[in-house]
Design an enzyme around this catalytic site. Structure first.
Site, PDB file in Angstrom:
ATOM      1  N   ARG A  72       0.854  -1.186   0.000  1.00 25.50           N
ATOM      2  CA  ARG A  72       0.000   0.000   0.000  1.00 25.50           C
ATOM      3  C   ARG A  72       0.892   1.239   0.000  1.00 25.50           C
ATOM      4  NH1 ARG A  72      -2.210   3.103   4.702  1.00 25.50           N
ATOM      5  NH2 ARG A  72      -3.922   4.342   3.880  1.00 25.50           N
ATOM      6  N   HIS A  97      -2.772  11.053   0.783  1.00 27.05           N
ATOM      7  CA  HIS A  97      -2.243  10.838   2.133  1.00 27.05           C
ATOM      8  C   HIS A  97      -1.613  12.161   2.573  1.00 27.05           C
ATOM      9  CE1 HIS A  97      -0.796   7.500   5.010  1.00 27.05           C
ATOM     10  NE2 HIS A  97      -0.375   8.631   5.561  1.00 27.05           N
ATOM     11  N   GLU A 141      -7.294   8.691   6.268  1.00 27.57           N
ATOM     12  CA  GLU A 141      -7.514   9.365   7.550  1.00 27.57           C
ATOM     13  C   GLU A 141      -7.982  10.814   7.404  1.00 27.57           C
ATOM     14  OE1 GLU A 141      -4.003   8.888   9.956  1.00 27.57           O
ATOM     15  OE2 GLU A 141      -4.134   6.707   9.962  1.00 27.57           O
ATOM     16  N   ASN A 164      -7.407   1.976   9.989  1.00 27.46           N
ATOM     17  CA  ASN A 164      -6.098   2.215  10.589  1.00 27.46           C
ATOM     18  C   ASN A 164      -6.280   2.225  12.093  1.00 27.46           C
ATOM     19  OD1 ASN A 164      -5.209   2.556   8.002  1.00 27.46           O
ATOM     20  ND2 ASN A 164      -4.576   4.694   8.225  1.00 27.46           N
ATOM     21  N   TYR A 173      -4.394   2.084  15.945  1.00 29.05           N
ATOM     22  CA  TYR A 173      -3.179   2.167  16.766  1.00 29.05           C
ATOM     23  C   TYR A 173      -3.469   2.017  18.259  1.00 29.05           C
ATOM     24  CZ  TYR A 173      -0.726   3.486  12.559  1.00 29.05           C
ATOM     25  OH  TYR A 173      -0.185   3.462  11.298  1.00 29.05           O
ATOM     26  N   GLU A 225      -3.520   0.016   8.183  1.00 27.66           N
ATOM     27  CA  GLU A 225      -2.345   0.396   8.974  1.00 27.66           C
ATOM     28  C   GLU A 225      -2.489  -0.152  10.385  1.00 27.66           C
ATOM     29  OE1 GLU A 225      -1.299   4.576   9.290  1.00 27.66           O
ATOM     30  OE2 GLU A 225      -1.655   4.867   7.154  1.00 27.66           O
TER      31      GLU A 225
HETATM   32  O1  IFM Z   1       2.678   7.734  10.046  1.00 33.18           O
HETATM   33  C1  IFM Z   1       1.300   7.819  10.213  1.00 33.18           C
HETATM   34  C2  IFM Z   1       0.600   7.632   8.879  1.00 33.18           C
HETATM   35  O2  IFM Z   1       1.004   8.555   7.944  1.00 33.18           O
HETATM   36  C3  IFM Z   1      -0.908   7.768   9.062  1.00 33.18           C
HETATM   37  N1  IFM Z   1      -1.389   6.941  10.118  1.00 33.18           N
HETATM   38  C4  IFM Z   1      -0.689   6.979  11.378  1.00 33.18           C
HETATM   39  C5  IFM Z   1       0.795   6.779  11.164  1.00 33.18           C
HETATM   40  C6  IFM Z   1       1.536   6.822  12.520  1.00 33.18           C
HETATM   41  O3  IFM Z   1       1.332   8.048  13.145  1.00 33.18           O
END
Ligand code: IFM
Length: 451
Positions: free
Chosen positions: A88, A132, A177, A301, A303, A357
């Site tokens: 990706r 992006h 995002e 995505n 985290y 992600e």
């Molecule tokens: O590095 C970023 C990415 O560009 C977008 N999502 C979160 C990642 C980590 O912060």
């Protein structure tokens, strides 16, 4: 070599995942390419923002980054060596359409054409993200995402990229995002273009979604079969069962998730969120039909997840730290939140999903040979893959996982201080060295395939 944390690989972290699960690695253009003046590329809002004193750690920028623009064939060999199915990457708008208007810049577009050819001949599927965060500066000068015209410019750009790559790329993601573009870029001012105006951020939300919808319509009419958008999301949990805490979590979820997914999937903004934000969105007749153009895949995505309580100002939910282990970003590690999120998204929105992600920054220590024994990253990724498998067992339709990131890169306002890669980059020499996590990821993919 003994690899610390190898025990994580021997446990079957892929239990519950479908046999044809797609494994990948992800990057984005500004974070890795460098070559900001090459072949007719013009400035993006990130080039400008990086020059604002104090905006980016150490005044760093993406001028060189990982020099991927010049090292692309070797990077593709490295990707193929990881045994992934897909890569990706994002396309830099000011590289292929300088200034954000007008004709295609053939020299810039050729880079992506060569990248796609390299990937295909190495047996790796290209997965494109069109936006992006690197808006051409000229479009920001004309109003940026708070201006309606930017949405139309984005759809035009999407068609231009399709004219070059549409014959070889199956999967198209419009935006990465949009929450970050709108809230970090136009409200909090910590990302480009660095504005701090909540009303502008809300206009940006609507125009990003409109741009997505217009691009989706254009790409559909050009024959794209697999179309999606990527959102960053987590679970918003109330700290207690008090009405104030429940309301705080509802607000956070509304502004983080439902304000995007409700119009995208259900064709309407959530009434409670419209009431919360207190400004009217610039919705014109027909916009919501455009925005809700059917999608094939939702990119997720993930985290971390957050717990909220109500504060003195009900409009500002307060984050309550949960005393959990954190990454180098200070983000709490909450794999169970990924399972809960995927099941919830499945129930509320019913789309096939791909983790576009997931990964973590840690304070890597490299040996003299550049090797990083990143057991912490292995453990983070393993626990999140396991969480995806659990969600699948509970009925969520999750079809793939992309590790963020292929390699260390420019982490926006943190500059090069935070390393998310499964491959280490020595920024002095541009040498790439696979970290323990890259070896582990490759072995895990093999194991899942029964090889
Ligand atoms: O590095 C970023 C990415 O560009 C977008 N999502 C979160 C990642 C980590 O912060």
């Amino acid at each position: 070599m003994t690899i610390v944390g190898q025990e994580a690989a021997s446990a079957d972290v892929t239990a519950g995942l479908p046999a044809d699960f797609c494994w990948g690695v992800a990057t984005s253009a500004y974070q890795i390419e460098g070559a900001v003046d090459a072949d007719g590329r013009t400035q993006s809002i990130w080039d400008t923002f990086c020059r604002v004193p104090g905006a980016v750690f150490n005044s760093e920028n993406g001028d060189v980054a990982c020099d991927h623009y010049h090292r692309m064939p070797a990077d593709v060999s490295m990707i193929a060596g990881l045994g992934v199915d897909a890569y990706r990457f994002s396309v830099s708008w000011p590289r292929v359409q300088p200034g954000g208007r007008g004709p295609l810049n053939r020299r810039g577009a050729d880079f992506y054409s060569r990248l796609v050819d390299e990937l295909l001949s190495a047996g790796v599927q290209p997965w494109i993200t069109l936006y992006h965060w690197d808006l051409p500066q000229e479009l920001e000068d004309s109003g940026g995402w708070p201006a309606r015209d930017t949405a139309y410019r984005f759809a035009e750009y999407a068609s231009l990229v399709h004219s070059v790559l549409g014959d070889r790329v199956p999967t198209w993601t419009t935006l990465n995002e949009p929450w970050c573009s709108a809230m970090l870029g136009y409200h909090q001012g910590v990302h480009a273009p660095g504005r701090r105006d909540f009303g502008d951020a809300m206009k940006a939300v609507h125009h990003l979604l409109l741009g997505h919808g217009l691009a989706a319509q254009a790409l559909r009419s050009l024959g794209v079969g697999e179309l999606g958008i990527t959102l960053n999301m987590g679970c918003a949990t109330p700290f207690s069962s008090s009405a104030a805490d429940i309301d705080a979590a509802r607000r956070a979820d509304g502004l983080g998730t439902r304000i995007y997914l409700d119009p995208l999937v259900h064709g309407r903004y959530p009434a409670d969120v419209l009431e919360d934000i207190g400004v009217s969105l610039p919705v014109a007749e027909g916009d919501l039909e455009i925005i809700s153009t059917p999608l094939d895949v939702l990119g997720v995505n993930y985290y971390s997840s957050l717990t909220f309580r109500g504060g003195d100002d009900p409009a500002s939910p307060v984050v309550v730290p949960q005393s959990l282990p954190v990454t180098a970003m200070g983000w709490e590690i909450v794999p169970s939140g990924l399972t809960d999120l995927l099941v919830r998204l499945h129930n509320d929105y019913g789309l096939p999903m791909v983790i576009t992600e997931n990964g973590a920054a840690f304070d890597d220590v490299a040996g003299s040979d550049g090797f990083v024994a990143d057991a912490d990253r292995v453990s983070y990724i393993a626990s999140h893959i396991e969480a995806v498998g659990k969600a699948c067992s509970l009925g969520a339709d999750v079809r793939g996982y992309f590790a963020w990131s292929l390699m260390d890169n420019f982490e926006w306002a943190y500059g090069y201080a935070k390393r998310f890669g499964i491959v280490r980059v020595d920024y002095e020499t541009q040498e790439r060295v696979l970290k323990q996590s890259a070896h582990w990821y490759r072995d895990t993919i093999h194991q899942h395939r029964g090889l």
